[in-house]
Write a protein that holds these residues in place. Structure first.
Motif, PDB file in Angstrom:
ATOM      1  N   UNK A 162      56.908  68.094  68.883  1.00 46.56           N
ATOM      2  CA  UNK A 162      57.531  69.335  69.347  1.00 46.56           C
ATOM      3  C   UNK A 162      57.736  70.307  68.187  1.00 46.56           C
ATOM      4  N   UNK A 163      57.624  71.578  68.477  1.00 49.36           N
ATOM      5  CA  UNK A 163      57.735  72.602  67.441  1.00 49.36           C
ATOM      6  C   UNK A 163      59.049  72.498  66.677  1.00 49.36           C
ATOM      7  N   UNK A 164      60.110  72.107  67.335  1.00 44.77           N
ATOM      8  CA  UNK A 164      61.414  71.985  66.675  1.00 44.77           C
ATOM      9  C   UNK A 164      61.445  70.851  65.661  1.00 44.77           C
ATOM     10  N   UNK A 165      60.511  69.912  65.783  1.00 39.75           N
ATOM     11  CA  UNK A 165      60.448  68.774  64.858  1.00 39.75           C
ATOM     12  C   UNK A 165      59.334  68.906  63.820  1.00 39.75           C
ATOM     13  N   UNK A 166      58.528  69.955  63.932  1.00 45.00           N
ATOM     14  CA  UNK A 166      57.396  70.133  63.021  1.00 45.00           C
ATOM     15  C   UNK A 166      57.887  70.437  61.613  1.00 45.00           C
ATOM     16  N   UNK A 167      57.358  69.721  60.646  1.00 45.07           N
ATOM     17  CA  UNK A 167      57.715  69.910  59.243  1.00 45.07           C
ATOM     18  C   UNK A 167      56.445  70.305  58.492  1.00 45.07           C
ATOM     19  N   UNK A 168      56.315  71.596  58.118  1.00 44.96           N
ATOM     20  CA  UNK A 168      55.077  72.039  57.470  1.00 44.96           C
ATOM     21  C   UNK A 168      54.800  71.324  56.142  1.00 44.96           C
ATOM     22  N   UNK A 169      55.833  70.993  55.380  1.00 46.68           N
ATOM     23  CA  UNK A 169      55.610  70.291  54.114  1.00 46.68           C
ATOM     24  C   UNK A 169      55.039  68.896  54.379  1.00 46.68           C
ATOM     25  N   UNK A 170      55.613  68.204  55.347  1.00 48.00           N
ATOM     26  CA  UNK A 170      55.115  66.868  55.702  1.00 48.00           C
ATOM     27  C   UNK A 170      53.672  66.953  56.172  1.00 48.00           C
ATOM     28  N   UNK A 171      53.357  67.965  56.978  1.00 46.57           N
ATOM     29  CA  UNK A 171      51.987  68.142  57.456  1.00 46.57           C
ATOM     30  C   UNK A 171      51.036  68.392  56.291  1.00 46.57           C
ATOM     31  N   UNK A 172      51.467  69.192  55.324  1.00 48.31           N
ATOM     32  CA  UNK A 172      50.638  69.472  54.143  1.00 48.31           C
ATOM     33  C   UNK A 172      50.411  68.195  53.329  1.00 48.31           C
ATOM     34  N   UNK A 173      51.457  67.401  53.155  1.00 43.94           N
ATOM     35  CA  UNK A 173      51.320  66.135  52.429  1.00 43.94           C
ATOM     36  C   UNK A 173      50.319  65.235  53.148  1.00 43.94           C
TER      37      UNK A 173
END
Length: 122
Positions: free
Chosen positions: A2-13
């Motif tokens: 869900x968008x509210x749980x999306x973490x862009x830094x985690x996704x980048x890692x």
């Protein structure tokens, strides 16, 4: 996710580490590195000790450079990788003013993800 749980830094890692491993092994990733993340006792996602060791020793970067630059495998760790990038006009920058240092790349406790992501972005 869900968008509210999306973490862009985690996704980048995730994206950066999986790209790096795939590039280093030429697409033939060993089973122990196919998902190099785990959740610790506190519920925090971490890189596996194997991947941390490969990053902080410079081994993964040397493997990537060998694949990308098709040069003999005489890479001497972080500094030789930073120099090889520099010779090609590529600078690994932590921010607008500071380049990545070998010391930051060697830190394992805790690993300096900002420095490692800067090298992978370069």
């Amino acid at each position: 996710v869900p968008l509210t749980e999306y973490d862009p830094f985690r996704a980048k890692v995730h994206a950066s580490m999986l790209w790096a491993i795939g590039k280093a092994y030429g697409g033939l990733v060993p089973p122990e590195l196919q998902w190099p993340f785990f959740t610790d006792d506190e519920g925090t996602e971490q890189l596996t000790p194997l991947l941390v060791g490969m990053l902080t020793a410079g081994e993964l970067y040397c493997m990537i450079c060998t694949q990308m630059f098709r040069e003999p495998c005489d890479w001497g760790g972080h500094w030789s990788v930073i120099q090889a990038l520099g010779r090609r006009g590529i600078q690994a920058m932590e921010d607008e003013e500071n380049g990545v240092s070998q010391e930051n790349l060697q830190d394992a406790q805790p690993i300096n993800l900002k420095s490692h992501l800067a090298v992978l972005d370069a």
